[in-house]
Design an enzyme around this catalytic site. Sequence first.
Site, PDB file in Angstrom:
ATOM      1  N   ARG A 177       0.837  -1.194   0.000  1.00 24.67           N
ATOM      2  CA  ARG A 177       0.000   0.000   0.000  1.00 24.67           C
ATOM      3  C   ARG A 177       0.878   1.252   0.000  1.00 24.67           C
ATOM      4  NH1 ARG A 177      -3.772  -1.344   5.092  1.00 24.67           N
ATOM      5  NH2 ARG A 177      -1.823  -2.357   5.718  1.00 24.67           N
ATOM      6  N   LYS A 217       1.364   2.075   7.294  1.00 21.02           N
ATOM      7  CA  LYS A 217       1.638   1.311   8.505  1.00 21.02           C
ATOM      8  C   LYS A 217       2.536   2.088   9.459  1.00 21.02           C
ATOM      9  CE  LYS A 217       0.413  -2.035   9.596  1.00 21.02           C
ATOM     10  NZ  LYS A 217      -0.792  -2.243  10.442  1.00 21.02           N
ATOM     11  N   TYR A 269      -1.321   4.870  10.466  1.00 24.88           N
ATOM     12  CA  TYR A 269      -1.748   3.945  11.522  1.00 24.88           C
ATOM     13  C   TYR A 269      -0.579   3.755  12.482  1.00 24.88           C
ATOM     14  CZ  TYR A 269      -5.834   2.586   8.735  1.00 24.88           C
ATOM     15  OH  TYR A 269      -7.017   2.591   8.031  1.00 24.88           O
ATOM     16  N   HIS A 325      -1.221   2.171  16.196  1.00 27.57           N
ATOM     17  CA  HIS A 325      -1.513   1.021  17.063  1.00 27.57           C
ATOM     18  C   HIS A 325      -0.479   0.921  18.183  1.00 27.57           C
ATOM     19  CE1 HIS A 325      -4.629  -0.281  14.305  1.00 27.57           C
ATOM     20  NE2 HIS A 325      -3.773  -0.251  13.307  1.00 27.57           N
ATOM     21  N   GLU A 368      -6.200   5.431  13.392  1.00 34.25           N
ATOM     22  CA  GLU A 368      -7.188   4.579  14.054  1.00 34.25           C
ATOM     23  C   GLU A 368      -7.920   5.245  15.211  1.00 34.25           C
ATOM     24  OE1 GLU A 368      -3.274   3.581  16.168  1.00 34.25           O
ATOM     25  OE2 GLU A 368      -3.920   4.002  14.115  1.00 34.25           O
ATOM     26  N   LEU A 390     -12.766  -4.497  19.270  1.00 38.16           N
ATOM     27  CA  LEU A 390     -11.961  -3.264  19.229  1.00 38.16           C
ATOM     28  C   LEU A 390     -12.345  -2.342  20.367  1.00 38.16           C
ATOM     29  CD1 LEU A 390      -9.995  -1.269  17.731  1.00 38.16           C
ATOM     30  CD2 LEU A 390     -12.044  -0.369  16.601  1.00 38.16           C
ATOM     31  N   ALA A 428      -7.966  -8.610  15.344  1.00 37.90           N
ATOM     32  CA  ALA A 428      -7.599  -7.648  16.389  1.00 37.90           C
ATOM     33  C   ALA A 428      -6.113  -7.659  16.698  1.00 37.90           C
ATOM     34  CB  ALA A 428      -8.391  -7.937  17.669  1.00 37.90           C
ATOM     35  N   ASP A 432      -3.602  -6.239  15.397  1.00 37.39           N
ATOM     36  CA  ASP A 432      -2.949  -4.928  15.392  1.00 37.39           C
ATOM     37  C   ASP A 432      -2.970  -4.292  16.773  1.00 37.39           C
ATOM     38  OD1 ASP A 432      -1.987  -4.463  12.766  1.00 37.39           O
ATOM     39  OD2 ASP A 432      -4.023  -4.156  12.060  1.00 37.39           O
ATOM     40  N   ASN A 488      -1.089  -6.951   9.018  1.00 36.40           N
ATOM     41  CA  ASN A 488      -1.484  -5.996   7.975  1.00 36.40           C
ATOM     42  C   ASN A 488      -2.267  -6.725   6.884  1.00 36.40           C
ATOM     43  OD1 ASN A 488       0.950  -7.316   7.240  1.00 36.40           O
ATOM     44  ND2 ASN A 488       1.455  -5.718   5.758  1.00 36.40           N
ATOM     45  N   MET A 489      -3.367  -7.329   7.289  1.00 38.18           N
ATOM     46  CA  MET A 489      -4.177  -8.132   6.362  1.00 38.18           C
ATOM     47  C   MET A 489      -4.529  -7.387   5.075  1.00 38.18           C
ATOM     48  SD  MET A 489      -6.836 -10.232   8.785  1.00 38.18           S
ATOM     49  CE  MET A 489      -7.742 -10.828   7.354  1.00 38.18           C
TER      50      MET A 489
END
Length: 371
Positions: free
Chosen positions: A15, A75, A94, A96, A118, A240, A268, A270, A300-301
């Site tokens: 990505r 990411k 992101y 996390h 997020e 979440l 979940a 992450d 990182n699906m």
Amino acid sequence: MKIGIPKEIKNHEYRVGLLPGSVQELIHHGHHVTVETGAGAGIGFLDEAYQLAGADIVSAASDVFSAADMIVKVKEPLEQERALLRSGQTLFTYLHLAPDQAQTRDLINSEATCIAYETVTDTAGRLPLLAPMSEVAGRMSIQAGAMCLEKSHGGSGILLGGVPGSSQAKVVILGGGVVGRNATMMAVGMGARVTVIDRNLDALRHIDECFGNRVQTLFSTRETVHNLVLDADLVIGSVLIPGASAPKLISKDMIKAMRPGSVLVDVAIDQGGCSETSTATTHAEPTYLVNDVVHYCVANMPGAVARTSSLALNNATLPFVLELADKGTARALQDNAHLLNGLNVCRGKVTNASVAQAHDMACHDGLALLS
């Protein structure tokens, strides 16, 4: 503002923070964009497309970080990227942070202003920058689960929808939010027997309205989770708590009691995962076994469907990127309380209560630090 787009370096992550069309919008607003060579090549957006949009192409991530006032990524920055951040710089991606103390410490030491996709909110209290990837991950979770149920991948050899004369697979989805709803849609479409568990009755009502008697919805209690997980062929962990570590709903003893060849897809992960046995994996090695239960815990699906994911993410992030660039980071955060909710680290201080609690740190007022 000078905006930098580095190439993602996480395992099998293709990505990109901004697509050429988004870059063109920023250039139109009078901003300068620097892109690392090959940043979008993995999904078909070549350097030439970025140059046509008005961006400068540089050969190394260090050149991007040194040139930019704001770094836009997908990411969380890995250790070598975090070393390139500097005081006064803005990082928008992101993060996390709750399950990642090393990253939290490095971002504090960088004294950069770090805004996490997020935890940005909207007027309805939803998470608009998490939602697109949650939609992707929810849909992918059933595809991944169906693959893992195949005998060649360690599963019990069950087809989700079965065939006439055979049983359907039992799918249990923990959490009825965005991930859970999208997982439900895919599982129902593939003919599985689906149960969704949540403590939010409104979420359960919404699923019931969408799917009717094709889906069983149950209020979450320890007993309900225990009984259904043990009887499931496929469990999707989609719980979440914004910004915080995911609750451990599945214990080691529950995993031990599940049928051999059953599958856990922990979306979940992450945020640390919802099972005591969950450990982050990569697209290169996505699964492992615990007590003959297949665990799919890729952190990182959505990176596996990187083009779709990048398009969906850019649609959501571009308005916020424009706001940060047009107003400057401090003014944009001061003017927009929902964007301010995304502020996790600022000037060497943690500003998100859940992150601070996870790491036993003090939580500071973001507005006070900005002013």
